[in-house]
Motif scaffolding. Structure first.
Motif, short mmCIF file in Angstrom:
data_model
loop_
_atom_site.label_atom_id
_atom_site.label_comp_id
_atom_site.label_asym_id
_atom_site.label_seq_id
_atom_site.Cartn_x
_atom_site.Cartn_y
_atom_site.Cartn_z
N ASN A 3 10.73 0.52 6.97
CA ASN A 3 10.36 0.62 5.77
C ASN A 3 10.96 -0.64 4.92
N LEU A 5 11.12 -4.11 2.24
CA LEU A 5 11.03 -4.68 1.05
C LEU A 5 11.88 -3.88 -0.30
N GLY A 292 6.58 1.17 0.24
CA GLY A 292 6.73 -0.25 0.58
C GLY A 292 5.90 -0.32 1.83
N VAL A 293 5.99 -1.46 2.58
CA VAL A 293 5.50 -1.78 3.87
C VAL A 293 6.12 -1.19 4.79
N ALA A 314 0.49 -1.29 4.57
CA ALA A 314 0.98 -0.57 3.12
C ALA A 314 0.09 0.08 2.67
N ILE A 345 4.61 -9.89 5.76
CA ILE A 345 5.14 -8.54 4.83
C ILE A 345 5.00 -8.60 3.54
N PRO A 346 5.53 -9.80 2.79
CA PRO A 346 5.21 -9.96 1.54
C PRO A 346 3.85 -10.06 1.11
N ASP A 349 2.29 -6.62 1.05
CA ASP A 349 2.89 -5.86 0.30
C ASP A 349 2.09 -6.08 -1.30
N TYR A 350 1.94 -7.46 -1.38
CA TYR A 350 1.42 -7.89 -2.64
C TYR A 350 0.00 -7.53 -2.94
N ARG A 353 -0.70 -4.20 -3.82
CA ARG A 353 -0.31 -3.95 -5.01
C ARG A 353 -1.58 -4.47 -6.18
#
Length: 360
Positions: A3, A5, A292-293, A314, A345-346, A349-350, A353
């Protein structure tokens, strides 16, 4: 399972009992492996590491890491590769990544923007985008039955069978065949459709089902028993619709540079499992395991037994920031275990969202 971020940056002198030298060697070796896919030798690491270690010293460290189960030697190669345990340690404690640049955020938001498209088309575009950015297969567990309904109709197909046509507010049309009493008159199908259409009023499928079930239970429908049976059967055919449907993009990327026939067959079997409803549910459950991811390496996800694949996924939510906020789907990638985690990963995640904001 990881887990991330929350506090991803490397802040410890060692990880899980590793000293500084072992930590530095493991991290650098994994980063080279992620970039090249090839076994990494001591000379390569000695040129990259800032610790001024000789190749002989690095070989000693690599031998210790191999003994600890974090590295292994493929065949007779002088280089080493990370094991699944070594990759897990890297992802959990050694991986470094920062926020996405503003221009990438703008591009992701633009690619995911609706622009008159249906939700399904928008999610498909998001999956295609992730596939391209990650060099892997993009996947989206799309919410089902969340859009307001526009129309429902029952069409007779012959004795004992009828077609249920469901038109959602975003234009999607879905059909299901249901069993009905063999002696059911066509007028009962018309009445069932009229009854439901009078109660849609912008409701989602789940809201409609809840409202109608309550009316039937309280005998407030003014429908005869046969028509009530049709109404219940028509709604029940989408039971569990909240689990969503799976959108896959870029599956062919998992077959690139795969020469081993058994690996090809394993990946093809994975595609077949991904098309099954229970696997869609499993993906959603994986995404819900934490904030999160979520990262699953090798067999950790339960989707496949191979140590050569990973899942980065995610959840996304509807009603973000409001009292009705809830997880309705998931987005991510399935790729080789040497996927560029720091990059992927980022982005995952973004994107999750952004999709959540689109769902309101």
């Amino acid at each position: 399972m990881s887990n991330l971020l929350k506090s991803p940056s490397f802040a410890m002198p060692g990880a899980r009992g590793l000293d500084v030298r072992s930590t530095a060697v493991l991290r650098e070796l994994v980063e080279v492996y992620v970039a090249t896919g090839e076994p990494v030798g001591s000379r390569t690491l000695s040129r990259r590491l800032p610790l001024n270690l000789s190749p002989a010293s690095i070989r000693n460290v690599m031998a210790d890491l191999e003994e600890a189960g974090l590295l292994y030697a493929p065949h007779t190669s002088a280089g080493r590769l990370p094991t699944q345990q070594g990759l897990r340690l890297f992802v959990d404690g050694l991986l470094e990544f920062g926020d996405l640049p503003e221009e990438e955020r703008v591009e992701i938001a633009a690619r995911c923007a609706a622009h008159g498209r249906s939700l399904q088309e928008t999610l498909g575009e998001a999956g295609q985008m992730l596939s391209g950015l990650a060099g892997a297969a993009g996947l989206v567990v799309a919410p089902k039955g969340e859009a307001p309904l526009r129309h429902i109709e029952f069409v007779p197909l012959g004795p004992g069978r009828a077609l249920v046509v469901l038109v959602q507010g975003d234009g999607r049309v879905e059909n299901r065949v249901i069993e009905v009493p063999a002696d059911l008159p066509p007028s009962a199908l018309v009445q069932a459709g009229n009854y439901l259409n009078a109660r849609l009023a912008g409701r989602t499928l789940e809201e409609t089902r809840s409202n109608v079930t309550e009316e039937i239970a309280a005998n407030r429908t003014a429908l005869d028993a046969l028509t009530q049976e049709v109404v219940s059967a028509g709604l029940a055919t989408w039971a569990g619709g909240g689990s969503g449907s799976l959108i896959l993009r870029g599956q062919s990327r998992l077959l690139e540079n795969v020469e081993n026939l058994s690996r090809v067959q394993e990946i093809q079997a994975l595609f077949e499992r991904l098309e099954a409803q229970e696997t869609t549910l499993q993906l959603l459950e994986l995404a819900q395991r934490g904030e999160g991811v979520q990262i699953f390496i090798g067999a950790e996800s339960g989707l496949f037994s191979s140590a050569g694949l990973s899942v980065v996924v995610a959840p996304f939510r509807s009603g973000q920031g409001g009292p009705n906020e809830r997880i309705v789907g998931a987005i991510g990638v399935i790729g080789p275990s040497r996927i560029n985690y720091g990059r992927v990963i980022p982005v995952v995640d973004y994107t999750a969202r952004v999709i959540g904001r689109l769902l309101g």
